[in-house]
Design an enzyme around this catalytic site. Structure first.
Site, PDB file in Angstrom:
ATOM      1  CG  HIS A  84      -1.944  -1.081   1.231  1.00 43.65           C
ATOM      2  ND1 HIS A  84      -3.207  -0.989   0.712  1.00 43.65           N
ATOM      3  CD2 HIS A  84      -1.845  -2.348   1.719  1.00 43.65           C
ATOM      4  CE1 HIS A  84      -3.848  -2.134   0.887  1.00 43.65           C
ATOM      5  NE2 HIS A  84      -3.048  -2.986   1.485  1.00 43.65           N
ATOM      6  CG  ASN A 157      -7.995  -4.441   0.814  1.00 44.48           C
ATOM      7  OD1 ASN A 157      -7.321  -3.460   1.105  1.00 44.48           O
ATOM      8  ND2 ASN A 157      -7.501  -5.654   0.804  1.00 44.48           N
ATOM      9  CG  HIS A 348      -2.910  -1.207  14.675  1.00 40.19           C
ATOM     10  ND1 HIS A 348      -3.090  -2.493  14.206  1.00 40.19           N
ATOM     11  CD2 HIS A 348      -2.406  -1.342  15.919  1.00 40.19           C
ATOM     12  CE1 HIS A 348      -2.703  -3.347  15.140  1.00 40.19           C
ATOM     13  NE2 HIS A 348      -2.293  -2.673  16.189  1.00 40.19           N
ATOM     14  CE1 TYR A 371      -2.267  -4.732   9.272  1.00 36.75           C
ATOM     15  CE2 TYR A 371      -2.434  -2.550   8.323  1.00 36.75           C
ATOM     16  CZ  TYR A 371      -2.636  -3.915   8.230  1.00 36.75           C
ATOM     17  OH  TYR A 371      -3.184  -4.450   7.103  1.00 36.75           O
TER      18      TYR A 371
HETATM   19 FE1  HDE Z   1      -2.484  -4.784   5.425  1.00 31.10          FE
HETATM   20  N1  HDE Z   1      -0.672  -3.960   5.883  1.00 31.10           N
HETATM   21  N2  HDE Z   1      -1.762  -6.601   5.954  1.00 31.10           N
HETATM   22  N3  HDE Z   1      -4.194  -5.692   4.792  1.00 31.10           N
HETATM   23  N4  HDE Z   1      -3.169  -3.039   4.800  1.00 31.10           N
HETATM   24  C1  HDE Z   1      -0.342  -2.676   5.731  1.00 31.10           C
HETATM   25  O1  HDE Z   1       0.726  -1.392   7.348  1.00 31.10           O
HETATM   26  C2  HDE Z   1      -0.652  -6.819   6.672  1.00 31.10           C
HETATM   27  C3  HDE Z   1      -4.507  -7.008   4.850  1.00 31.10           C
HETATM   28  C4  HDE Z   1      -4.425  -2.761   4.367  1.00 31.10           C
HETATM   29  O2  HDE Z   1      -3.323   3.480   3.883  1.00 31.10           O
HETATM   30  C5  HDE Z   1       0.968  -2.330   6.346  1.00 31.10           C
HETATM   31  O3  HDE Z   1       1.117   0.766   7.829  1.00 31.10           O
HETATM   32  C6  HDE Z   1      -0.555  -8.206   7.047  1.00 31.10           C
HETATM   33  C7  HDE Z   1      -5.896  -7.229   4.567  1.00 31.10           C
HETATM   34  C8  HDE Z   1      -4.529  -1.366   3.994  1.00 31.10           C
HETATM   35  O4  HDE Z   1      -1.713   3.318   5.351  1.00 31.10           O
HETATM   36  C9  HDE Z   1       1.421  -3.657   6.951  1.00 31.10           C
HETATM   37  C10 HDE Z   1      -1.656  -8.812   6.497  1.00 31.10           C
HETATM   38  C11 HDE Z   1      -6.415  -5.999   4.327  1.00 31.10           C
HETATM   39  C12 HDE Z   1      -3.268  -0.843   4.244  1.00 31.10           C
HETATM   40  C13 HDE Z   1       0.296  -4.578   6.588  1.00 31.10           C
HETATM   41  C14 HDE Z   1      -2.415  -7.799   5.824  1.00 31.10           C
HETATM   42  C15 HDE Z   1      -5.345  -5.049   4.471  1.00 31.10           C
HETATM   43  C16 HDE Z   1      -2.447  -1.902   4.750  1.00 31.10           C
HETATM   44  C17 HDE Z   1       1.963  -1.659   5.432  1.00 31.10           C
HETATM   45  C18 HDE Z   1      -2.046 -10.268   6.562  1.00 31.10           C
HETATM   46  C19 HDE Z   1      -7.863  -5.637   3.959  1.00 31.10           C
HETATM   47  C20 HDE Z   1      -2.812   0.576   3.972  1.00 31.10           C
HETATM   48  C21 HDE Z   1       2.138  -0.259   5.982  1.00 31.10           C
HETATM   49  C22 HDE Z   1      -2.049 -10.834   7.837  1.00 31.10           C
HETATM   50  C23 HDE Z   1      -8.789  -5.935   5.008  1.00 31.10           C
HETATM   51  C24 HDE Z   1      -3.111   1.479   5.114  1.00 31.10           C
HETATM   52  C25 HDE Z   1       1.292  -0.195   7.137  1.00 31.10           C
HETATM   53  C26 HDE Z   1      -2.687   2.872   4.763  1.00 31.10           C
HETATM   54  C27 HDE Z   1      -1.114  -1.733   5.141  1.00 31.10           C
HETATM   55  C28 HDE Z   1       0.281  -5.854   6.973  1.00 31.10           C
HETATM   56  C29 HDE Z   1      -3.594  -8.096   5.093  1.00 31.10           C
HETATM   57  C30 HDE Z   1      -5.549  -3.650   4.264  1.00 31.10           C
HETATM   58  C31 HDE Z   1       2.784  -4.157   6.525  1.00 31.10           C
HETATM   59  C32 HDE Z   1       0.576  -8.820   7.842  1.00 31.10           C
HETATM   60  C33 HDE Z   1      -6.638  -8.572   4.561  1.00 31.10           C
HETATM   61  C34 HDE Z   1      -5.741  -0.657   3.448  1.00 31.10           C
HETATM   62  O5  HDE Z   1       1.513  -3.573   8.349  1.00 31.10           O
END
Ligand code: HDE
Length: 720
Positions: A84, A157, A348, A371
């Protein structure tokens, strides 16, 4: 001195005041009418010359002003988000339509007169910060609610399911989709071997694959996307009764997408297309809006579905549990500074308020760790919650201390609890004063590395999605898979994927296979190769379970809202000699419908009219393409239309709009341009006698329809 110019430098900020805006105001730095200073507040004499030993002499190390400037510059970059990374954001507010006390005790959901400030960031997932907005990808839809009880983040999402069921596979998924590590190719694209190699071995991803290969993954605008919380959450009311809930965002303007051919071309013409669209809509006061929807499920009904509510690769069909529209999200203010706000915001899924909780979804559980952890390296330490955009409007008091870049100046000598020296402060709240009470979910299980039995139904909902699509949508999915798998170099990966698609739908697999020049293979051996080391592979294979719903209208974009031309961009294609009266008539009608007409012409400045007033040109043909517009109108004026008919760029402009099934209208001699483009006037809106109310009305209606998909098969033969 330069106040007028300085004002033009500001983004539109007509938004109503809110506690969050008031708090941010204290941190805004405004140079208007100010003198240049160093970071220490020292006035700078001259910002053009470093301090030297004589006019031609070496620069002096003692030039602390030069050193400050360079040092700060050297450290301007922070690590981008691992996923993202590319995003755009805006401020706004959220309000409930009526109290949700029947479901939750969350204070911000009790009273329709409460306006909760929000900050919303949209993003793509795979690309770097500088990548194109139009990549085929899931879009992040992250909402930070600054409530009186603390921040609540709904980090979702634009697609209601996910690729994997367990957080333990997230790193693998992301490593597979990111540019391949040896040559860092391709950028922001899933069309490469490592992604499809991984997917072909992960049947659980097949439902999500159907969504990302559909047009949902190439939205027309952030403002025209749905949003989903994805996981099942819990709502808890004042009595402590918990219910399961799925969160939805339903866009007021409907769900609309572009075609893949457009996406590819937009990426060249304007890679900031979505970012610009959001910014411009807010700047002119056309505030993007969504309704919050809830699917609420009683705890007693948890096991009544063919799927597991804890499985993030499954959705709850709206036919089984309707979506209740309960509130309104409005974005009404652009950020002042991209880095300070959009880049530094830290979401988060574990930022909760009393009355909203997570569930045991194994993907969500892993996210709860990730997060905060990721902010430590991205934002550089544990005090990222003190960055203005991340600060809650609720008061924050605790014994956390020190660390990099601490902003708060905590007073007093007591930094522990319990204490007597500080009068026991800050005191524990307890439930009655709003302390967060975790729902006392009963847990009794063995420690195992396993997943729920229903998780193994990997294909039923993928099939449900496919069966729910209209014919044009199905065709786009087939084309997307042909494109993506066509870029895969290893034949075994392509074949395996086609074999996997056959589990979803035979026709789908056959059509994709045909495009790739393959026969649909019968996969030998187990489908699921991601099996724990000591497990019997047989117990890990997909099992089909009978679903209660065979088709779901809500899954098709064909059934979305199509009632408005608001904010749609319309190119008025014109040259010298154009009939200014026809432009005026059409422009008035479009503006009244909330559309955004722009004059596109072979040269800039203003046009010499054949009749009426001289129109000012907004864009030259060189700088735009019809892919950046929703519709095209070609007014008459003999000299104008004969120039356009002889101009290859103008002809391509019309051909592309036609091919992309957009609303196209022509009046008077404008029909000659249609002819030059090889467009049959009967397929579009054409009126030889000039602009009248019937033509403008039909054009606006066609724009509201978004696209005329019925034209698509025929339009494929138009060279563009
Ligand atoms: Fe994320 N995800 N994600 N994700 N995600 C990040 O956090 C992660 C997942 C989502 O505009 C990171 O601050 C793991 C699902 C959005 O700043 C990180 C897993 C969904 C955003 C991270 C998932 C999301 C992130 C990268 C699986 C939809 C952007 C930077 C266990 C429900 C937020 C940060 C923004 C961002 C980890 C799966 C949505 C790396 C480990 C499922 C919208 O922490």
């Amino acid at each position: 001195m330069p106040s007028k110019k300085a004002k033009a430098n500001r983004p539109a900020g007509k938004a109503a005041r809110s506690p969050k805006q008031d708090a941010l105001a204290r941190f805004r730095e405004d140079p208007e009418d100010q003198l240049l200073t160093t970071d220490q507040g020292l006035r700078v004499l001259d910002d053009q010359n470093s301090l030297k030993a004589g006019p031609r002499g070496p620069s002096l190390l003692e030039d602390f002003i030069l050193r400050e400037k360079i040092t700060h510059f050297d450290h301007e970059r922070i690590p981008e988000r691992v996923v993202h990374a590319r995003g755009a954001a805006a401020h706004g507010y959220f309000e409930v339509e009526r109290s949700l006390s029947r479901y939750t005790r969350a204070a911000f959901l009790q009273d329709p007169s409460t306006k909760t400030p929000v900050f919303v960031r949209f993003s793509t997932v795979a690309g770097s910060r500088g990548s194109s907005d139009l990549a085929r990808d899931v879009r992040g839809f992250a909402v930070k609610f600054y409530t009186d009880e603390g921040n609540f983040d709904l980090v979702g999402n634009n697609i209601p399911v996910f690729f994997i069921q367990d957080a333990v596979k997230f790193r693998d998924l992301i490593h597979a989709v990111k540019p391949e590590p040896h040559h860092e190719i391709p950028q922001a694209a899933s069309a490469h071997d490592t992604f499809w190699d991984f997917i072909s071995l992960m049947p659980e991803s097949m439902h999500m694959i159907m969504w990302v290969m559909s047009d949902r993954a190439i939205p027309r605008s952030f403002r025209m996307m749905e949003g989903f919380g994805v996981h099942t959450f819990r709502l808890v009311d004042a009595k402590g009764t918990a219910r399961f809930a799925k969160f939805h965002w339903k866009p007021k303007l409907g769900v609309h997408s572009v075609l893949w051919d457009e996406a590819l071309k937009i990426s060249g013409k304007d890679p900031d297309f979505h970012r610009r669209d959001l910014w411009e809509a807010i700047a002119v006061g056309a505030y993007p809006e969504w309704e919050l929807g809830l699917q609420v499920i009683e705890e007693a009904d948890e096991h009544t579905f063919a799927f597991d509510l804890l499985d993030p690769t499954k959705l709850v069909p709206e036919e089984l549990v309707p979506v209740e529209r309960v509130g309104r999200l409005v974005l009404d203010r652009n950020p002042d500074n991209f880095f300070a706000e959009t880049e530094q915001v830290a979401f988060h899924p574990g930022h909760l308020v009393p009355g909203i909780e997570f569930t045991d979804d194994p993907l969500l559980q892993g996210r709860l760790f990730s997060y905060t952890d990721t902010q430590l390296s991205r934002l550089g330490g544990p005090n990222f919650h003190e960055i203005p955009i991340n600060r809650p409007v609720a008061e924050m008091h605790n014994n956390q201390r020190d660390g990099h870049m601490r902003q708060n100046i905590n007073v007093g000598r007591v930094v522990y609890h319990p204490n007597t020296l500080g009068g026991g402060c800050p005191m524990q709240a307890g439930g009655a004063a709003g302390g967060f009470v975790s729902h006392p979910e009963a847990i009794d299980g063995q420690k195992v590395r396993e997943r729920g039995e229903k998780f193994f139904d990997h294909f039923s909902q993928a099939t449900l999605f496919w069966n729910s699509q209209s014919d044009p949508e199905k065709q786009h999915i087939v084309q997307a898979l042909r494109f993506e798998l066509g870029k895969v170099e290893v034949p075994e990966v392509r074949e395996r994927m086609v074999g996997m698609l056959a589990q979803v739908d035979r026709t789908l697999a056959e059509q994709v296979a045909q495009g790739l020049g393959l026969a649909v293979p019968k996969l030998a051996g187990p489908l699921n190769l991601s099996v724990p080391a000591d497990a019997d592979p047989k117990t890990y294979q997909p099992v089909a379970r009978k679903q209660a719903v065979a088709r779901s209208q809500a899954l098709s974009m064909a059934s979305t809202v199509k009632d408005s031309a608001e904010t749609r961009k319309v190119a008025i294609l014109a040259a010298d000699g154009v009939d200014g009266d026809e432009i005026d008539a059409m422009r008035r009608a479009l503006l009244a419908a909330g559309a955004v007409p722009k004059i596109v012409a072979p040269h800039g400045g203003s046009l010499k009219p054949g009749a009426g007033a001289a129109p000012a040109v907004d864009f030259t043909l060189l700088t735009v393409g019809s892919v950046l517009f929703d519709a095209v109108f070609i007014p008459g004026g003999a000299a104008s239309t004969s120039a356009l008919a002889g101009d290859a760029t103008a002809v391509l402009f019309v051909r592309e709009a036609y091919k992309h099934c957009k609303a196209v209208a022509a009046s008077g001699t404008g029909l000659a341009v249609l002819e030059a483009a090889g467009v049959d006037a009967r397929d579009v809106l054409a009126r030889r006698e000039g602009v009248n109310a019937q033509l403008t009305g039909a054009f606006i209606e066609a724009i509201a329809q978004h696209r005329d998909w019925g034209r698509e098969a025929k339009a494929q033969n138009v060279p563009a």
